[in-house]
Each structure stands twice: as structure tokens, then as C-alpha cells.
Scaffold this motif. Structure first.
Motif, mmCIF file in Angstrom:
data_model
loop_
_atom_site.group_PDB
_atom_site.id
_atom_site.type_symbol
_atom_site.label_atom_id
_atom_site.label_comp_id
_atom_site.label_asym_id
_atom_site.label_seq_id
_atom_site.Cartn_x
_atom_site.Cartn_y
_atom_site.Cartn_z
ATOM 1 N N LEU A 112 97.583 2.754 6.831
ATOM 2 C CA LEU A 112 97.413 3.603 5.656
ATOM 3 C C LEU A 112 98.695 3.564 4.838
ATOM 4 C CD1 LEU A 112 95.930 5.694 3.919
ATOM 5 C CD2 LEU A 112 96.798 7.478 5.470
ATOM 6 N N ARG A 113 98.626 2.938 3.666
ATOM 7 C CA ARG A 113 99.780 2.946 2.777
ATOM 8 C C ARG A 113 99.566 4.007 1.718
ATOM 9 N NH1 ARG A 113 102.584 1.273 -1.858
ATOM 10 N NH2 ARG A 113 100.855 0.319 -3.004
ATOM 11 N N LEU A 114 100.583 4.798 1.524
ATOM 12 C CA LEU A 114 100.524 5.893 0.558
ATOM 13 C C LEU A 114 101.581 5.697 -0.511
ATOM 14 C CD1 LEU A 114 100.302 8.901 3.059
ATOM 15 C CD2 LEU A 114 98.421 7.870 1.778
ATOM 16 N N VAL A 133 107.089 -2.063 5.642
ATOM 17 C CA VAL A 133 108.300 -1.297 5.945
ATOM 18 C C VAL A 133 109.519 -1.967 5.328
ATOM 19 C CG1 VAL A 133 109.841 -0.534 7.786
ATOM 20 C CG2 VAL A 133 107.378 -0.245 8.034
ATOM 21 N N GLN A 134 109.577 -3.283 5.414
ATOM 22 C CA GLN A 134 110.705 -3.997 4.824
ATOM 23 C C GLN A 134 110.735 -3.831 3.310
ATOM 24 O OE1 GLN A 134 112.738 -4.451 7.118
ATOM 25 N NE2 GLN A 134 112.870 -6.600 7.644
ATOM 26 N N LYS A 135 109.577 -3.615 2.729
ATOM 27 C CA LYS A 135 109.524 -3.422 1.275
ATOM 28 C C LYS A 135 109.790 -1.969 0.886
ATOM 29 C CE LYS A 135 106.713 -5.902 -1.328
ATOM 30 N NZ LYS A 135 107.633 -6.955 -1.797
ATOM 31 N N GLY A 136 110.007 -1.128 1.892
ATOM 32 C CA GLY A 136 110.370 0.248 1.596
ATOM 33 C C GLY A 136 109.241 1.253 1.706
ATOM 34 N N TYR A 137 108.082 0.817 2.170
ATOM 35 C CA TYR A 137 106.965 1.733 2.338
ATOM 36 C C TYR A 137 106.944 2.285 3.763
ATOM 37 C CZ TYR A 137 105.452 -0.634 -1.917
ATOM 38 O OH TYR A 137 105.402 -1.161 -3.176
ATOM 39 N N GLU A 138 106.236 3.379 3.919
ATOM 40 C CA GLU A 138 106.113 3.998 5.236
ATOM 41 C C GLU A 138 104.636 4.129 5.607
ATOM 42 O OE1 GLU A 138 108.172 4.551 7.531
ATOM 43 O OE2 GLU A 138 109.943 3.941 6.401
#
Lengths: 328, 98
Positions: free
Chosen positions: A178-180, A129-134
Motif C-alpha cells: 500500500l503506497r500512500l 523505500v529508496q525513493k522516499g516512500y513508506e
């Protein structure tokens, strides 16, 4: 590696500078601890580093944190932008504002598998999340070269359902996180650790694994165990996301209810995706706005279906059949 | 107390709205709350926040929906009160026109 191997046994009194690279959720993880994952091929710049903390540095960093001793898990946002997560009597972590560093400290002797379960799961979600992923909270399998995600909260039965797919030859892509990544008109789903967190009886039933698995923590708080999957049972390749099934909460389904697979109104689909993010702890306007937009774009390109079924373990093959029929 | 229909409404700066088909979802970044709007309330929202007065919105909606004028007025008052109560809109200056 022995299941009883502990991190304490691995680490030398004097830490070495040796590092180990892994590809996890599509990112390069550089660890000072040797993990039970396949090593990353080749060389590259690390996206996230996992390192032990210098004791005095850690104490200074969290000196102002007021711990809630009544709670096993303490999560705090530090003023400097770091996130602090403590599992009482096990370990604690600091995640950097950029998400590029995860610093850990052992509070007791713990198993490597237990450490990995948390460090590469919930803790890793902070870094993502800190790296900008959701990241989404989903167990994901691969069906006909497409990732199929089962979205829901903990205890919704996602992993058990995934185990039922694995036993039928549909490999696991990821169990929990799950990273998308949006690529053109589709989303790519990235592999997680090849493991499932299951109740032992589920593992016996569907993985034919009669081992006891590895405890998730040393507190006997968690009835589930970690079961490692073989290369044939897991998929290590980023895979286009074909569909998301939003799993109905067990308490909302009675035992004699029929299996239901159906469409979700777009607003409900959006709400489901927002509800089952893997990290609700990091908020703030910027993150919420980003998450809102990310979820909105996702439902435009990936079908989100509703899935409800009575939680009868022996009936999971019927649920699997219903999902497979729906995918066709 | 219902606000005067001569008032104008502005979307609060901390509110995001995303259209989902004919419906919409609002996110209040300050309270971290989400609110869903069905197709009717979505249309009402857009008319109310288009820059005109509440009266102008009422007149527009009366022409679009087959509804009793009195019922529309009371529903619109209630809707506006809810939006104000949740902090999703702010009441602007009243129009000097009748």
C-alpha cells in the motif's frame, strides 16, 4: 496469455530494446519484460525501470556477497548502496540506491506470474523505500469511494478478508503493498496489481474461482496461489484513504471469540503503523527517522482501528458486516 | 548506583521523540528500538530533559503529582537509571548548587 507462459519463452536470445510502460502504485514502471498489467496511457518519464541484468555485470556486483545457503531468501545491503535479494533457485534482484532501477536475473525457468508476484511486490517495496516512500503491508479495498486498508503481517488473513469484500462488490485496490501520498488533509492510496494471493479454497468460497490459480513459486513452499481479478473486481484509480484496520494476529484470537472492532489508543496506532511497514530490511537512521515521522503524520489524519476476529473462513461475511457498520 | 540528583540529563543525539496526545514514542536511531511513554512518564521525561537538574525535576513533579515524596524519589531514580541504561539520555555535569 497462457498461465504456463514463462519469461524464458518470452525473452529472445538477443534482448530487444522494446519497453512496456505500466502505472503501478501511482508510479510509471518501464519494463523490458511484458507484464500482465494494463499498459500505461500516454507517454512519460519512467519512475522505476525493470530490466534484465547483463550476467557478467550482475556477478561482479554481487561478488562479495556471502550467501546463506540454508535460507531460501537472501537479502543483502551492498556497500555501494544497492540492495540484493535472491530467491534461491528462482531469481535474484538488484535495486539501485535511488530506487529507480530494478535489475533481475533468472536463475531457473519461472512463470511470469511468479516473477510478477515478487518483482511487483516485495522487490518493488525496496524501490519505493529508496525513493522516499513508506509503503505499508496491507490489503486494501474500496468502500463508498474510500480506500479501507487491512494492516498486518503475512498470514494474518488480510487477503482472505479482502476477497470477502470483493465478492460483495467492493473492489480491491491493492493486495499487499500500500503506497500512500499525503495530499493536504488526506492521504491518497494507490492501486496495485489486480490480483489476490489466496488459498485455493478461499478463492473458491469468495471469488467463485474454481481454477487452481497460479503458483507463487516453483518450490511448493507457498500454499497460496495468485488469482487475477476482473476490471469490476478491482479499482485502478487512486482513492482517498478512509480508514486503516490493524488486524490482530491469528494466534491471539481464539475460535469462539467475538468479532471486535474498536478504537486504538494513539500510541498503539503509531506502533501498529510502524510495525507493518512493507519493508523492514532497509534500515539506517535516515530511513527510520523518515518512517517515524511519516507514521506519526498518518495517524493524525487517518483513523486507525483495531480488528480482531476468529479465523473461520465461512464467518468472514460477519467480519465484513462489522467493518461496514464501523465505517458508517 | 543512582546518579546524584545534582546531575543534569541530556537527550542522546540519536533519539527522536514524537508526541502522541499526552503520550509519546521515542525512537533510538542507533539501536532501532522504540519506547512508549504513557502520560505520566512523558511528563517526567520532559521535566528531566528540560535542562535543569534531576533535583529540580523532582521538585517540580512533587508539586504536580499527589505522591509520597519517598516513593517519587525512588521511582524517579529507577526511571533515570532505565533511561541511562537504554542510552536514551546522557548524564551531564553536576550542578555546583546545592
Amino acid at each position: 496469455m497462457s498461465l504456463t507462459n514463462t519469461i524464458v519463452e518470452q525473452e529472445q536470445p538477443r534482448l530487444t530494446e522494446q519497453t512496456y510502460d505500466y502505472i503501478l502504485y501511482g508510479l510509471r514502471l518501464r519494463s523490458r519484460v511484458k507484464l500482465t498489467l494494463a499498459g500505461a496511457p500516454g507517454e512519460g518519464i519512467a519512475d522505476i525501470e525493470l530490466s534484465p541484468a547483463e550476467p557478467h555485470w550482475m556477478e561482479a556486483k554481487i561478488s562479495a556477497v556471502e550467501l546463506d545457503d540454508s535460507d531460501w531468501i537472501n537479502i543483502h545491503a551492498l556497500p555501494c548502496g544497492w540492495s540484493y535479494v535472491r530467491y534461491d533457485g528462482m531469481f535474484d534482484f538488484l535495486i539501485s540506491p535511488s530506487g529507480g532501477c530494478i535489475i533481475y536475473r533468472l536463475l531457473a525457468e519461472v512463470s511470469l506470474e511468479s516473477f510478477q508476484t515478487y518483482a511487483l511486490g516485495r522487490i518493488f517495496s525496496f524501490a519505493l523505500v529508496q525513493k522516499g516512500y513508506e509503503p505499508l503491508h496491507a490489503a486494501t479495498v474500496v468502500v463508498n469511494q474510500r480506500a479501507v486498508a487491512f494492516l498486518g503481517a503475512s498470514t494474518f488473513g488480510k487477503s482472505s478478508l479482502a476477497a470477502c469484500f470483493v465478492t460483495a462488490g467492493y473492489p480491491l485496490l491493492t493486495d499487499d503493498v500500500l503506497r500512500l501520498e499525503e495530499q493536504g488533509d488526506r492521504y491518497i492510496a494507490f492501486p496495485g496489481p489486480p490480483r489476490l494471493k489466496l488459498l485455493p479454497r478461499v478463492a473458491r468460497l469468495y471469488l467463485e474461482d474454481v481454477s487452481a490459480g497460479t503458483p507463487i513459486n516453483n518450490k511448493s513452499r507457498h500454499p497460496k496461489r495468485v488469482f487475477s481479478l476482473t476490471a469490476s473486481q478491482s479499482c485502478a484509480t487512486p482513492t482517498p484513504l478512509g480508514a486503516i484496520y490493524a488486524v490482530t494476529a491469528p494466534r491471539k484470537v481464539y475460535r469462539r471469540q467475538r468479532i471486535g472492532v474498536g478504537s486504538l489508543p494513539p500510541v498503539e496506532a503509531l506502533v501498529k503503523v510502524l510495525s507493518f511497514t512493507h519493508n523492514h530490511e532497509l534500515t539506517g537512521k535516515e530511513r527510520l527517522a523518515r518512517q517515524f515521522d511519516a507514521a506519526r503524520r498518518l495517524i493524525d489524519k487517518v483513523p486507525v482501528r483495531s480488528l480482531s476476529y476468529p479465523r473461520i473462513l465461512e464467518s468472514l461475511p460477519e467480519v465484513r458486516a462489522a467493518i461496514l457498520a464501523d465505517l458508517e | 548506583m543512582p546518579i546524584p540528583f545534582s546531575s543534569r540529563l541530556a537527550v542522546s543525539t540519536d533519539v527522536m521523540i514524537r508526541q502522541v496526545g499526552d503520550e509519546a514514542v521515542l525512537l533510538d536511531l542507533k539501536t532501532e528500538r522504540y519506547l512508549g511513554l504513557d502520560d505520566v512518564s512523558n511528563r517526567i521525561w520532559h521535566v528531566l530533559t528540560a535542562g535543569g537538574t534531576v533535583q529540580a525535576a523532582y521538585d517540580t513533579l512533587l508539586g504536580e503529582f499527589d505522591v509520597d515524596p519517598g516513593r517519587l524519589r525512588s521511582d524517579l531514580e529507577e526511571f533515570v537509571q532505565q533511561l541511562l541504561q537504554f542510552g536514551l539520555v546522557e548524564q551531564g555535569a553536576e550542578s555546583k548548587q546545592a
